[in-house]
Write an enzyme that holds these catalytic residues in place. Sequence first.
Site, PDB file in Angstrom:
ATOM      1  N   ARG A  58      54.250  46.828  44.208  1.00  0.00           N
ATOM      2  CA  ARG A  58      55.164  46.026  43.384  1.00  0.00           C
ATOM      3  C   ARG A  58      55.763  46.828  42.235  1.00  0.00           C
ATOM      4  NH1 ARG A  58      51.020  42.511  44.739  1.00  0.00           N
ATOM      5  NH2 ARG A  58      50.036  42.886  42.733  1.00  0.00           N
ATOM      6  N   GLU A  95      35.641  47.846  40.759  1.00  0.00           N
ATOM      7  CA  GLU A  95      34.469  47.017  40.505  1.00  0.00           C
ATOM      8  C   GLU A  95      33.439  47.167  41.625  1.00  0.00           C
ATOM      9  OE1 GLU A  95      33.430  42.383  39.376  1.00  0.00           O
ATOM     10  OE2 GLU A  95      35.501  42.978  39.702  1.00  0.00           O
TER      11      GLU A  95
END
Length: 175
Positions: A58, A95
């Site tokens: 994006r 993460e």
Amino acid sequence: MPVKSRIRTIPHFPKPGIQFRDITTLLKDPVGFRITITELVSRYADMKIDKVAAIESRGFIIGAPLAFALGVGFVPVRKAGKLPGDKIGHDYELEYGSDRVELHRDAIQPGEKILLVDDLVATGGTALAAATLIEKAGGTVVECCFVIDLPDVGGRKRLEQAGHAVYALCAFEGD
């Protein structure tokens, strides 16, 4: 702000509890898209920028027209394995696991001033990895630019603590 009002929130995507900020509603709106690029061009027109580097995917949508309007080159920062030429990369931790960003070895010349662009900053991990990669290539990151900042997630703070200037057109705090 006109830009923020054109961004759709999709609750519980991609998992329960997440409020996904969807820029496709901004992009399909010709006025909203024009305002987005015009505001960014206005901010960066007088800065000495050699190239715009944008993060897949994006970020490309915002970065390419911004580079065009500024009259500078465009550098795609890609996920691992997407570039065909001689490339350099930077691995970073997520993460749960790790990832890698890459760019062509000849995309940035030593000393060039680079504007780093993406649609959104959340944790800041990918942007920080891209900024590190730009510096590894010899460039200097002038600023990290986003359409959306999610300040509660801490990415902006993380980038600033690493010494990077950060700018976002709008922020979504809280839910």
